[in-house]
Write a protein that holds these residues in place. Sequence first.
Motif, PDB file in Angstrom:
ATOM      1  N   ARG A  32       0.973  -1.526  -0.057  1.00 28.00           N
ATOM      2  CA  ARG A  32       0.026  -0.431   0.004  1.00 28.00           C
ATOM      3  C   ARG A  32       1.227   1.194  -0.390  1.00 28.00           C
ATOM      4  O   ARG A  32       2.059   0.838   0.074  1.00 28.00           O
ATOM      5  CB  ARG A  32      -0.914  -0.171   0.994  1.00 28.00           C
ATOM      6  N   ALA A  33      -0.241   2.240  -0.102  1.00 25.87           N
ATOM      7  CA  ALA A  33       0.873   3.756  -0.351  1.00 25.87           C
ATOM      8  C   ALA A  33      -0.288   4.406  -0.153  1.00 25.87           C
ATOM      9  O   ALA A  33      -1.194   4.743   0.134  1.00 25.87           O
ATOM     10  CB  ALA A  33       1.522   3.599  -2.214  1.00 25.87           C
ATOM     11  N   SER A  34       0.724   6.434   0.390  1.00 23.15           N
ATOM     12  CA  SER A  34       0.069   6.934   0.740  1.00 23.15           C
ATOM     13  C   SER A  34       1.222   8.131   0.217  1.00 23.15           C
ATOM     14  O   SER A  34       2.303   8.109   0.635  1.00 23.15           O
ATOM     15  CB  SER A  34      -0.396   6.969   2.124  1.00 23.15           C
ATOM     16  N   PHE A  35       0.243   9.116  -0.254  1.00 21.79           N
ATOM     17  CA  PHE A  35       1.349  10.613   0.043  1.00 21.79           C
ATOM     18  C   PHE A  35       1.482  11.848   1.135  1.00 21.79           C
ATOM     19  O   PHE A  35       0.285  11.665   1.109  1.00 21.79           O
ATOM     20  CB  PHE A  35       1.172  11.015  -1.789  1.00 21.79           C
ATOM     21  N   VAL A  36       1.976  12.261   0.885  1.00 23.21           N
ATOM     22  CA  VAL A  36       2.269  13.987   1.879  1.00 23.21           C
ATOM     23  C   VAL A  36       2.731  14.793   0.616  1.00 23.21           C
ATOM     24  O   VAL A  36       3.869  14.948   0.009  1.00 23.21           O
ATOM     25  CB  VAL A  36       2.883  13.589   3.120  1.00 23.21           C
ATOM     26  N   ASP A  37       1.597  15.778   0.859  1.00 27.97           N
ATOM     27  CA  ASP A  37       2.586  16.006  -0.307  1.00 27.97           C
ATOM     28  C   ASP A  37       1.953  15.890  -1.450  1.00 27.97           C
ATOM     29  O   ASP A  37       2.743  14.568  -2.285  1.00 27.97           O
ATOM     30  CB  ASP A  37       2.890  17.594   0.765  1.00 27.97           C
ATOM     31  N   ASN A  38       1.471  16.736  -2.936  1.00 28.96           N
ATOM     32  CA  ASN A  38       1.121  17.125  -3.986  1.00 28.96           C
ATOM     33  C   ASN A  38       1.991  17.765  -4.703  1.00 28.96           C
ATOM     34  O   ASN A  38       2.023  16.963  -6.225  1.00 28.96           O
ATOM     35  CB  ASN A  38       0.119  16.141  -4.337  1.00 28.96           C
ATOM     36  N   ASN A  39       2.304  18.862  -4.749  1.00 36.62           N
ATOM     37  CA  ASN A  39       3.713  19.992  -5.549  1.00 36.62           C
ATOM     38  C   ASN A  39       2.185  20.274  -6.073  1.00 36.62           C
ATOM     39  O   ASN A  39       1.232  20.877  -6.210  1.00 36.62           O
ATOM     40  CB  ASN A  39       4.616  19.138  -6.072  1.00 36.62           C
ATOM     41  N   THR A  40       2.017  20.205  -7.386  1.00 37.32           N
ATOM     42  CA  THR A  40       1.405  20.678  -8.544  1.00 37.32           C
ATOM     43  C   THR A  40       0.261  19.895  -8.926  1.00 37.32           C
ATOM     44  O   THR A  40       1.624  18.747  -9.092  1.00 37.32           O
ATOM     45  CB  THR A  40       1.976  22.107  -9.366  1.00 37.32           C
ATOM     46  N   VAL A  41      -0.150  20.176 -10.348  1.00 40.84           N
ATOM     47  CA  VAL A  41      -0.265  18.971 -11.739  1.00 40.84           C
ATOM     48  C   VAL A  41       0.672  18.282 -12.002  1.00 40.84           C
ATOM     49  O   VAL A  41       0.469  17.691 -12.799  1.00 40.84           O
ATOM     50  CB  VAL A  41      -1.223  19.617 -11.730  1.00 40.84           C
ATOM     51  N   ALA A  43       3.609  17.818 -11.056  1.00 37.99           N
ATOM     52  CA  ALA A  43       4.888  16.428 -10.436  1.00 37.99           C
ATOM     53  C   ALA A  43       3.700  15.393 -10.854  1.00 37.99           C
ATOM     54  O   ALA A  43       4.180  14.577 -10.510  1.00 37.99           O
ATOM     55  CB  ALA A  43       4.420  17.561  -9.312  1.00 37.99           C
ATOM     56  N   VAL A  44       2.434  15.429 -10.935  1.00 42.94           N
ATOM     57  CA  VAL A  44       1.588  14.434 -10.534  1.00 42.94           C
ATOM     58  C   VAL A  44       2.072  13.037 -11.227  1.00 42.94           C
ATOM     59  O   VAL A  44       2.657  12.156 -11.191  1.00 42.94           O
ATOM     60  CB  VAL A  44       0.079  14.794 -10.860  1.00 42.94           C
ATOM     61  N   PRO A  45       2.698  13.672 -12.229  1.00 43.37           N
ATOM     62  CA  PRO A  45       3.492  12.021 -12.808  1.00 43.37           C
ATOM     63  C   PRO A  45       4.716  11.733 -12.809  1.00 43.37           C
ATOM     64  O   PRO A  45       4.519  10.142 -13.037  1.00 43.37           O
ATOM     65  CB  PRO A  45       4.075  12.773 -14.751  1.00 43.37           C
ATOM     66  N   GLY A  76      -1.794  19.683  -6.902  1.00 32.98           N
ATOM     67  CA  GLY A  76      -2.510  19.136  -7.689  1.00 32.98           C
ATOM     68  C   GLY A  76      -2.945  18.084  -6.986  1.00 32.98           C
ATOM     69  O   GLY A  76      -2.985  16.594  -7.369  1.00 32.98           O
ATOM     70  N   THR A  77      -3.901  17.900  -6.184  1.00 36.59           N
ATOM     71  CA  THR A  77      -4.737  17.351  -5.140  1.00 36.59           C
ATOM     72  C   THR A  77      -5.451  16.670  -6.547  1.00 36.59           C
ATOM     73  O   THR A  77      -6.004  15.103  -5.912  1.00 36.59           O
ATOM     74  CB  THR A  77      -4.947  17.881  -3.574  1.00 36.59           C
ATOM     75  N   ALA A  78      -6.335  17.208  -7.019  1.00 34.59           N
ATOM     76  CA  ALA A  78      -7.421  16.871  -7.871  1.00 34.59           C
ATOM     77  C   ALA A  78      -6.625  16.443  -8.685  1.00 34.59           C
ATOM     78  O   ALA A  78      -7.486  14.720  -9.049  1.00 34.59           O
ATOM     79  CB  ALA A  78      -8.143  18.386  -8.261  1.00 34.59           C
ATOM     80  N   GLU A  79      -5.942  16.540  -9.258  1.00 39.45           N
ATOM     81  CA  GLU A  79      -5.332  15.545 -10.798  1.00 39.45           C
ATOM     82  C   GLU A  79      -5.047  14.168 -10.365  1.00 39.45           C
ATOM     83  O   GLU A  79      -4.886  13.088 -10.632  1.00 39.45           O
ATOM     84  CB  GLU A  79      -3.908  16.328 -10.888  1.00 39.45           C
ATOM     85  N   LEU A  80      -4.370  14.138  -8.731  1.00 43.23           N
ATOM     86  CA  LEU A  80      -3.728  12.569  -8.103  1.00 43.23           C
ATOM     87  C   LEU A  80      -4.617  12.147  -8.089  1.00 43.23           C
ATOM     88  O   LEU A  80      -4.116  11.012  -7.749  1.00 43.23           O
ATOM     89  CB  LEU A  80      -2.896  12.994  -7.262  1.00 43.23           C
TER      90      LEU A  80
END
Length: 317
Positions: A32-41, A43-45, A76-80
């Motif tokens: 399993r995985a989780s992310f803390v922060d996601n920077n911007t759209v 960064a999602v790739p 990048g939250t919505a995109e991720l």
Amino acid sequence: MSSSILEHIVPVDCHYIRDERACAFLLIEGDRASFVDNNTVFAVPYLLSELESRNIKRENVDYIIVTHVHLDHAGGTAELLKHCPNAKVLAHPKASRHLANPSRLIEGARAVYGEPLFTQLYGNIEPVPEDRIYSVADNETIKWGDRELKFMHTLGHATHSICIYDSKINGVFTGDSFGIGQSDKQTFENLFIIISTAPSDFDPLEAEKTISRILELSPDYVFLPHYGIHKNPTQIADRLLRALDSMKILINTAIAKQISDDKLMEWLCPRVEESIRDQIRWCGFNDVEKAMEWLGDDPRINAMGLMVAIKKMRAKR
Ligand SMILES: [Zn+2]
């Protein structure tokens, strides 16, 4: 622990503005995985390819945790989320409101960065569906696999900020509440660190309280979105508290000298820059120009944050 730490927590370079300027953290818990922060759209790739390289399915991402909604952390939250169909977003209640309706965030960041830089940095920011957001309470803990994540509401940098304690590594994800700076990628030794006073919620007294609260957890590590894994949190805290003292002196001096609102930036900018150079030297980091280059526009943004704090303090009197 230092060699195995990267099996559980991976800083993923988001290539924001420059290499190794901003990261998101990938937390690995078995398959399993989780992310803390996601920077911007943009960064999602990078985040998705990090998952792929570790053979973790996108369906196995459980949480997308947001330390605060400044757009270089949560843009990048919505995109991720679109790519991680089972993930829930965890955030401060105030952050949750902004994520569901990002119009004020966008407006605020446009004011700081101006066009066309805003669009270049952050692209198109979409709202996050409300039913996929869960607001964490202060001191709430969530059990995830064999680790426990504890969430704290932490003021000082932003009113929508949380820090997250991870029991597995005995470390804290601090957002921007524990300074910004670089560490050695092998040893996790702090190279230099400065306090972030970015607009529009900077409050030096609350920032001190947050630093104490993080230290009370006796962490071995802090995880900084700007940038990476740092050991010796107590030493870092000493540097940050000293930096906060110099910020308080700047604020008090500007107020005592009655620098007018329209002259504040002109007055603050060179003084903030000088203080930042000092902060870098206090860390024993001799290549001050290299650190200043890494910091880019931050001295000006920090001066803006102090200006906002000064205006607020005057309005209260
Ligand atoms: Zn921030």
